[in-house]
Design an enzyme around this catalytic site. Structure first.
Site, PDB file in Angstrom:
ATOM      1  N   SER A  17      38.227  43.992  45.101  1.00 21.81           N
ATOM      2  CA  SER A  17      39.486  44.546  45.612  1.00 21.81           C
ATOM      3  C   SER A  17      40.618  44.581  44.583  1.00 21.81           C
ATOM      4  O   SER A  17      41.555  45.365  44.711  1.00 21.81           O
ATOM      5  CB  SER A  17      39.947  43.723  46.823  1.00 21.81           C
ATOM      6  OG  SER A  17      39.901  42.341  46.516  1.00 21.81           O
ATOM      7  N   TYR A  45      37.499  24.581  36.875  1.00 20.34           N
ATOM      8  CA  TYR A  45      37.173  25.966  36.481  1.00 20.34           C
ATOM      9  C   TYR A  45      36.147  25.974  35.336  1.00 20.34           C
ATOM     10  O   TYR A  45      35.160  26.721  35.367  1.00 20.34           O
ATOM     11  CB  TYR A  45      38.466  26.663  36.070  1.00 20.34           C
ATOM     12  CG  TYR A  45      38.333  28.137  35.780  1.00 20.34           C
ATOM     13  CD1 TYR A  45      38.097  29.048  36.810  1.00 20.34           C
ATOM     14  CD2 TYR A  45      38.474  28.628  34.487  1.00 20.34           C
ATOM     15  CE1 TYR A  45      37.993  30.405  36.543  1.00 20.34           C
ATOM     16  CE2 TYR A  45      38.370  29.987  34.208  1.00 20.34           C
ATOM     17  CZ  TYR A  45      38.133  30.869  35.240  1.00 20.34           C
ATOM     18  OH  TYR A  45      38.037  32.225  34.978  1.00 20.34           O
TER      19      TYR A  45
HETATM   20  P1  NAP Z   1      41.826  38.136  40.529  1.00 21.41           P
HETATM   21  O1  NAP Z   1      42.708  39.203  40.016  1.00 21.41           O
HETATM   22  O2  NAP Z   1      42.416  36.895  41.074  1.00 21.41           O
HETATM   23  O3  NAP Z   1      40.835  38.784  41.634  1.00 21.41           O
HETATM   24  C1  NAP Z   1      39.873  37.958  42.229  1.00 21.41           C
HETATM   25  C2  NAP Z   1      38.943  38.788  43.074  1.00 21.41           C
HETATM   26  O4  NAP Z   1      37.939  37.906  43.618  1.00 21.41           O
HETATM   27  C3  NAP Z   1      39.634  39.432  44.276  1.00 21.41           C
HETATM   28  O5  NAP Z   1      38.985  40.656  44.562  1.00 21.41           O
HETATM   29  C4  NAP Z   1      39.377  38.417  45.384  1.00 21.41           C
HETATM   30  O6  NAP Z   1      39.391  38.972  46.700  1.00 21.41           O
HETATM   31  C5  NAP Z   1      37.984  37.968  45.045  1.00 21.41           C
HETATM   32  N1  NAP Z   1      37.649  36.668  45.602  1.00 21.41           N
HETATM   33  C6  NAP Z   1      38.193  35.463  45.304  1.00 21.41           C
HETATM   34  N2  NAP Z   1      37.629  34.494  46.038  1.00 21.41           N
HETATM   35  C7  NAP Z   1      36.705  35.100  46.829  1.00 21.41           C
HETATM   36  C8  NAP Z   1      35.800  34.638  47.818  1.00 21.41           C
HETATM   37  N3  NAP Z   1      35.715  33.350  48.158  1.00 21.41           N
HETATM   38  N4  NAP Z   1      35.005  35.557  48.434  1.00 21.41           N
HETATM   39  C9  NAP Z   1      35.068  36.865  48.107  1.00 21.41           C
HETATM   40  N5  NAP Z   1      35.900  37.357  47.173  1.00 21.41           N
HETATM   41  C10 NAP Z   1      36.718  36.491  46.555  1.00 21.41           C
HETATM   42  O7  NAP Z   1      40.802  37.643  39.400  1.00 21.41           O
HETATM   43  P2  NAP Z   1      40.354  38.366  38.020  1.00 21.41           P
HETATM   44  O8  NAP Z   1      41.288  37.946  36.967  1.00 21.41           O
HETATM   45  O9  NAP Z   1      40.104  39.786  38.261  1.00 21.41           O
HETATM   46  O10 NAP Z   1      38.989  37.578  37.745  1.00 21.41           O
HETATM   47  C11 NAP Z   1      37.718  38.140  38.042  1.00 21.41           C
HETATM   48  C12 NAP Z   1      36.650  37.238  37.434  1.00 21.41           C
HETATM   49  O11 NAP Z   1      36.835  37.148  36.016  1.00 21.41           O
HETATM   50  C13 NAP Z   1      36.677  35.805  37.952  1.00 21.41           C
HETATM   51  O12 NAP Z   1      35.358  35.304  38.062  1.00 21.41           O
HETATM   52  C14 NAP Z   1      37.424  35.066  36.860  1.00 21.41           C
HETATM   53  O13 NAP Z   1      37.102  33.693  36.833  1.00 21.41           O
HETATM   54  C15 NAP Z   1      36.932  35.803  35.635  1.00 21.41           C
HETATM   55  N6  NAP Z   1      37.823  35.667  34.490  1.00 21.41           N
HETATM   56  C16 NAP Z   1      39.096  36.177  34.513  1.00 21.41           C
HETATM   57  C17 NAP Z   1      39.908  36.030  33.390  1.00 21.41           C
HETATM   58  C18 NAP Z   1      41.314  36.575  33.329  1.00 21.41           C
HETATM   59  O14 NAP Z   1      41.974  36.386  32.290  1.00 21.41           O
HETATM   60  N7  NAP Z   1      41.810  37.264  34.340  1.00 21.41           N
HETATM   61  C19 NAP Z   1      39.434  35.356  32.266  1.00 21.41           C
HETATM   62  C20 NAP Z   1      38.145  34.847  32.278  1.00 21.41           C
HETATM   63  C21 NAP Z   1      37.341  35.013  33.398  1.00 21.41           C
HETATM   64  P3  NAP Z   1      40.807  39.128  47.504  1.00 21.41           P
HETATM   65  O15 NAP Z   1      41.560  40.225  46.816  1.00 21.41           O
HETATM   66  O16 NAP Z   1      40.405  39.494  48.872  1.00 21.41           O
HETATM   67  O17 NAP Z   1      41.505  37.808  47.375  1.00 21.41           O
END
Ligand code: NAP
Length: 250
Positions: free
Chosen positions: A14, A155
């Protein structure tokens, strides 16, 4: 159209990186289902946007930490499109805090979502992919798996677990034509990093050799590559996409 005819499932589609992955997979010709935890409006808007572009897309609410939810999503997907070729385990959360004050709930939510969710969905698709003798699984890790960030013990443990899990099941599933890899993003511009970006401002860029914060599309391109047949002889690997952040020496 590297993924024409393929069926893909993305967890956490999403917002942020997951949303960019959904869009990139659809643009390469895949039919894409995704799940989300709470953002139903954003999910509906994304499905409408993709359908307007003549892509096949569907979104379902599901908590990745819940095994029954994962099984239900995969069952609905198979019923709808008859198969699953690509699984991207993207959903993740942070609940940062120093160990001295980290409550059990803070620990469990991160482990059960980030690592438990990967187990739940991989387990749910494995038999179908094994029967088809084809599959591409891409798990989202993080540079935090290998780099010490104080306040992120939960994490880092979850993402270190994702990398070990990825290697193990890659070895188990290789002979069935299924590849399993991980992408480890650096610092990407999403809601997850908003608080840190607001607090640290431009200082963050000085720690990144490429001097820019990553965009969700930077990660989506790597995921599409690993999900495509161009990566058919790559399995059990972690691809770091971080603008050089983990190189050190800055
Ligand atoms: P984000 O913007 O916070 O988005 C998180 C997404 O995961 C949202 O779609 C959320 O749904 C969904 N989600 C969270 N908990 C959930 C659950 N229990 N069941 C189903 N859906 C769930 O995060 P992001 O930055 O895009 O991160 C995506 C991935 O990349 C994660 O695994 C994160 O650890 C990894 N990552 C991110 C970064 C960074 O710098 N952003 C760096 C390293 C790794 P809702 O919208 O409904 O809440």
């Amino acid at each position: 159209m590297r993924l024409a005819g393929k069926v893909a499932l993305v967890t956490g589609g999403s917002r942020g990186i997951g949303r960019a992955i959904v869009v990139a997979l659809a643009r390469e010709g895949a039919k894409v289902a995704f799940c989300y935890r709470a953002s139903s409006e954003a999910a509906d808007a994304l499905v409408k946007e993709l359908e307007a572009g003549e892509h096949d897309a569907v979104a379902w609410q599901a908590d990745v930490a819940n095994k029954a939810d994962a099984d239900a999503v995969v069952a609905k997907l198979i019923e709808r499109w008859g198969k699953i070729d690509i699984l991207v385990n993207n959903a993740g959360v942070i609940r940062d805090g120093l160990l001295a004050t980290m409550g059990e709930e803070q620990w469990r939510e991160v482990i059960e979502t980030n690592l438990g969710g990967v187990y739940n969905f991989c387990q749910a698709v494995t038999r179908t992919m094994m029967s088809a003798r084809y599959g591409r699984i891409v798990n989202l890790s993080s540079v935090a798996a290998s780099k010490a960030n104080p306040g992120q013990a939960n994490y880092a443990a979850s993402k270190g677990g994702v990398e070990g899990f990825t290697r193990c099941i890659a070895s188990e599933l290789a002979r069935r034509g299924i590849t399993v890899n991980a992408v480890a993003p650096g610092f990407i511009e999403t809601d997850m990093t908003l608080a840190v970006r607001n607090a640290a401002g431009e200082e963050i860029k000085k720690r990144i050799p490429m001097r820019r914060i990553g965009q969700p599309e930077d990660i989506a391109r790597a995921v599409v590559f690993l999900a495509s047949d161009e990566a058919s002889y790559i399995t059990g690997q972690v691809l770091c996409v971080d603008g050089g952040l983990t190189l050190g020496g800055m």
